[in-house]
Scaffold this active site. Sequence first.
Site, PDB file in Angstrom:
ATOM      1  N   ARG A  87       0.831  -1.211   0.000  1.00  0.00           N
ATOM      2  CA  ARG A  87       0.000   0.000   0.000  1.00  0.00           C
ATOM      3  C   ARG A  87       0.866   1.262   0.000  1.00  0.00           C
ATOM      4  O   ARG A  87       0.537   2.257  -0.643  1.00  0.00           O
ATOM      5  CB  ARG A  87      -0.906  -0.027   1.236  1.00  0.00           C
ATOM      6  CG  ARG A  87      -2.063   0.944   1.155  1.00  0.00           C
ATOM      7  CD  ARG A  87      -3.218   0.495   2.022  1.00  0.00           C
ATOM      8  NE  ARG A  87      -4.158   1.594   2.178  1.00  0.00           N
ATOM      9  CZ  ARG A  87      -4.355   2.240   3.310  1.00  0.00           C
ATOM     10  NH1 ARG A  87      -3.700   1.902   4.395  1.00  0.00           N
ATOM     11  NH2 ARG A  87      -5.224   3.227   3.367  1.00  0.00           N
TER      12      ARG A  87
ATOM     13  N   HIS B 169       0.573   4.335  -2.687  1.00  0.00           N
ATOM     14  CA  HIS B 169       0.310   5.703  -2.217  1.00  0.00           C
ATOM     15  C   HIS B 169       1.461   6.641  -2.577  1.00  0.00           C
ATOM     16  O   HIS B 169       1.241   7.824  -2.828  1.00  0.00           O
ATOM     17  CB  HIS B 169       0.070   5.713  -0.696  1.00  0.00           C
ATOM     18  CG  HIS B 169      -1.314   5.321  -0.306  1.00  0.00           C
ATOM     19  ND1 HIS B 169      -2.097   6.082   0.535  1.00  0.00           N
ATOM     20  CD2 HIS B 169      -2.067   4.244  -0.645  1.00  0.00           C
ATOM     21  CE1 HIS B 169      -3.282   5.484   0.695  1.00  0.00           C
ATOM     22  NE2 HIS B 169      -3.274   4.365  -0.006  1.00  0.00           N
ATOM     23  N   ASP B 170       2.671   6.120  -2.604  1.00  0.00           N
ATOM     24  CA  ASP B 170       3.818   6.937  -2.988  1.00  0.00           C
ATOM     25  C   ASP B 170       3.730   7.311  -4.473  1.00  0.00           C
ATOM     26  O   ASP B 170       3.802   8.480  -4.835  1.00  0.00           O
ATOM     27  CB  ASP B 170       5.115   6.176  -2.712  1.00  0.00           C
ATOM     28  CG  ASP B 170       6.350   7.006  -3.027  1.00  0.00           C
ATOM     29  OD1 ASP B 170       6.381   8.191  -2.636  1.00  0.00           O
ATOM     30  OD2 ASP B 170       7.286   6.482  -3.654  1.00  0.00           O
TER      31      ASP B 170
ATOM     32  N   VAL C 280       1.022   9.980  -5.915  1.00  0.00           N
ATOM     33  CA  VAL C 280       0.992  11.386  -5.493  1.00  0.00           C
ATOM     34  C   VAL C 280       2.015  12.228  -6.248  1.00  0.00           C
ATOM     35  O   VAL C 280       1.662  13.046  -7.095  1.00  0.00           O
ATOM     36  CB  VAL C 280       1.154  11.512  -3.969  1.00  0.00           C
ATOM     37  CG1 VAL C 280       1.223  12.973  -3.543  1.00  0.00           C
ATOM     38  CG2 VAL C 280      -0.028  10.837  -3.269  1.00  0.00           C
TER      39      VAL C 280
ATOM     40  N   SER D  88       8.635   9.976  -1.513  1.00  0.00           N
ATOM     41  CA  SER D  88       8.244  11.207  -0.813  1.00  0.00           C
ATOM     42  C   SER D  88       7.252  10.921   0.303  1.00  0.00           C
ATOM     43  O   SER D  88       7.141  11.683   1.264  1.00  0.00           O
ATOM     44  CB  SER D  88       7.666  12.236  -1.792  1.00  0.00           C
ATOM     45  OG  SER D  88       6.599  11.678  -2.529  1.00  0.00           O
TER      46      SER D  88
ATOM     47  N   GLU E 291       3.548  14.422   3.162  1.00  0.00           N
ATOM     48  CA  GLU E 291       2.520  13.549   2.587  1.00  0.00           C
ATOM     49  C   GLU E 291       1.937  12.565   3.594  1.00  0.00           C
ATOM     50  O   GLU E 291       0.737  12.329   3.634  1.00  0.00           O
ATOM     51  CB  GLU E 291       3.127  12.713   1.452  1.00  0.00           C
ATOM     52  CG  GLU E 291       3.120  13.354   0.097  1.00  0.00           C
ATOM     53  CD  GLU E 291       3.814  12.459  -0.927  1.00  0.00           C
ATOM     54  OE1 GLU E 291       3.454  11.280  -1.040  1.00  0.00           O
ATOM     55  OE2 GLU E 291       4.718  12.959  -1.617  1.00  0.00           O
TER      56      GLU E 291
ATOM     57  N   ASN F  34      -3.452   9.291   4.151  1.00  0.00           N
ATOM     58  CA  ASN F  34      -2.284   8.453   4.423  1.00  0.00           C
ATOM     59  C   ASN F  34      -2.136   8.058   5.890  1.00  0.00           C
ATOM     60  O   ASN F  34      -1.258   7.267   6.226  1.00  0.00           O
ATOM     61  CB  ASN F  34      -0.997   9.169   3.974  1.00  0.00           C
ATOM     62  CG  ASN F  34      -0.802   9.099   2.470  1.00  0.00           C
ATOM     63  OD1 ASN F  34      -1.272   8.173   1.819  1.00  0.00           O
ATOM     64  ND2 ASN F  34      -0.118  10.086   1.918  1.00  0.00           N
TER      65      ASN F  34
ATOM     66  N   PRO G 280      -7.352   7.072  -4.970  1.00  0.00           N
ATOM     67  CA  PRO G 280      -8.738   6.604  -5.121  1.00  0.00           C
ATOM     68  C   PRO G 280      -9.439   6.522  -3.773  1.00  0.00           C
ATOM     69  O   PRO G 280      -8.811   6.209  -2.756  1.00  0.00           O
ATOM     70  CB  PRO G 280      -8.566   5.212  -5.745  1.00  0.00           C
ATOM     71  CG  PRO G 280      -7.156   4.814  -5.489  1.00  0.00           C
ATOM     72  CD  PRO G 280      -6.362   6.070  -5.367  1.00  0.00           C
TER      73      PRO G 280
ATOM     74  N   HIS H  10      -6.155  -5.433  -2.802  1.00  0.00           N
ATOM     75  CA  HIS H  10      -7.096  -5.537  -1.683  1.00  0.00           C
ATOM     76  C   HIS H  10      -7.336  -6.990  -1.267  1.00  0.00           C
ATOM     77  O   HIS H  10      -8.138  -7.244  -0.367  1.00  0.00           O
ATOM     78  CB  HIS H  10      -8.425  -4.857  -2.025  1.00  0.00           C
ATOM     79  CG  HIS H  10      -8.327  -3.369  -2.045  1.00  0.00           C
ATOM     80  ND1 HIS H  10      -9.371  -2.556  -2.456  1.00  0.00           N
ATOM     81  CD2 HIS H  10      -7.316  -2.532  -1.723  1.00  0.00           C
ATOM     82  CE1 HIS H  10      -8.985  -1.274  -2.373  1.00  0.00           C
ATOM     83  NE2 HIS H  10      -7.751  -1.248  -1.934  1.00  0.00           N
ATOM     84  N   THR H  11      -6.651  -7.917  -1.905  1.00  0.00           N
ATOM     85  CA  THR H  11      -6.704  -9.307  -1.457  1.00  0.00           C
ATOM     86  C   THR H  11      -5.906  -9.482  -0.162  1.00  0.00           C
ATOM     87  O   THR H  11      -6.015 -10.487   0.523  1.00  0.00           O
ATOM     88  CB  THR H  11      -6.174 -10.270  -2.541  1.00  0.00           C
ATOM     89  OG1 THR H  11      -6.460 -11.619  -2.162  1.00  0.00           O
ATOM     90  CG2 THR H  11      -4.668 -10.123  -2.751  1.00  0.00           C
TER      91      THR H  11
ATOM     92  N   ASP I 112     -10.160  -9.001   2.413  1.00  0.00           N
ATOM     93  CA  ASP I 112     -10.569 -10.244   1.760  1.00  0.00           C
ATOM     94  C   ASP I 112     -11.076 -11.188   2.853  1.00  0.00           C
ATOM     95  O   ASP I 112     -10.296 -11.670   3.674  1.00  0.00           O
ATOM     96  CB  ASP I 112      -9.355 -10.849   1.037  1.00  0.00           C
ATOM     97  CG  ASP I 112      -9.654 -12.202   0.387  1.00  0.00           C
ATOM     98  OD1 ASP I 112     -10.702 -12.805   0.703  1.00  0.00           O
ATOM     99  OD2 ASP I 112      -8.829 -12.657  -0.429  1.00  0.00           O
TER     100      ASP I 112
ATOM    101  N   ASP J 273      -3.987 -13.734  -4.035  1.00  0.00           N
ATOM    102  CA  ASP J 273      -4.609 -14.692  -4.959  1.00  0.00           C
ATOM    103  C   ASP J 273      -5.811 -14.060  -5.656  1.00  0.00           C
ATOM    104  O   ASP J 273      -6.120 -12.880  -5.449  1.00  0.00           O
ATOM    105  CB  ASP J 273      -5.017 -15.971  -4.215  1.00  0.00           C
ATOM    106  CG  ASP J 273      -5.927 -15.689  -3.014  1.00  0.00           C
ATOM    107  OD1 ASP J 273      -6.581 -14.623  -2.989  1.00  0.00           O
ATOM    108  OD2 ASP J 273      -5.982 -16.538  -2.091  1.00  0.00           O
TER     109      ASP J 273
END
Length: 330
Positions: A64, A68-69, A72, A78, A90, A96, A168, A198-199, A250, A258
């Site tokens: 993640r 996120h890095d 931006v 950063s 940031e 964040n 997002p 997001h798994t 998940d 997976d």
Amino acid sequence: MGLQATPKHIYLALLIAVVFAPTASAQVRQNYYANICPNVENIVKGVVRTKFQQTFVTAPATLRLFFHDCFVLGCDASVIIASTGNNKAEKDHPDNLSLAGDGFDTVIKAKAAVDAVPRCRNKVSCADILAMATRDVIELTGGPSYAVELGRLDGLRSTAASVNGKLPQPTFNLNQLNSLFAANGLDQTDMIALSAAHTLGFSHCSKFANRIYGFNRTNPIDPTLNKNYAKQLQSMCPKNVDPRIAINMDPTTPRQFDVAYFQNLQKGMGLFTSDQVLFTDGRSKPTVNLWAQNSAAFNKAFINAMTKLGRVGVKTGSQGNIRRDCGAFN
């Protein structure tokens, strides 16, 4: 007799030279450190493996952090910079604040291990270490391995304000997702593949409470949510619970990278609106259905998407440097 160069000819020659001149520094490539710090990937992998064995959160946190890095200011580490008295960085933007500390800690420990090798000291950027560590946690959780492109420099600025509108949100629809990813050179296929991150990992109740309580006047629960899953979420996140309570993204295989993510979407078990919309919107549904039953096709698309993500906003030349301390500017 040769043609005499007129000012116009000279101008055109200069213009052609500028247009076709090579860039100031090479962009990212595989094996970038082969002659600089030959063992860097093994050093990073060893640190990541140890950290992962200590705490599973290392995996989703690092993955993640990389996303996120890159979204931006580009993949320039950063996001790791700590705020100072006169600069809110940031990492302290509201979007964040939920980044788990294990991701930051992984990069900092790996950087220390790399710099402990005299030949490598101050030769490997924090941005590249984050990219390597991300590939390693994906592999450690059962995901595909891939050759990571390297050669990024660390960014020279980090402000909380720069995060606004760049990441997002859980409530996004497909148009909003596609638009945000397109701004980073990523298409819809890339977006769906990267959403499968997001798994792994967890979210907080506050991020999806709108789907299980008071969705609208007609339906208190989002009708695209599987009813039994909605009840489970309500039991784990009662109305007045601490909004920071963590829930697995998940519900079936939260520690495995997976295609269960896509199989869950088929069952109405996407945690966020931005997850479930990938199945409910006819434009993205065929891709979800394909990858739910074909992990090889998904892995190929995911590697391609991660490679493209790793090229976003790369700093070279005077645009960046190699930080001695990943959490502070030199």
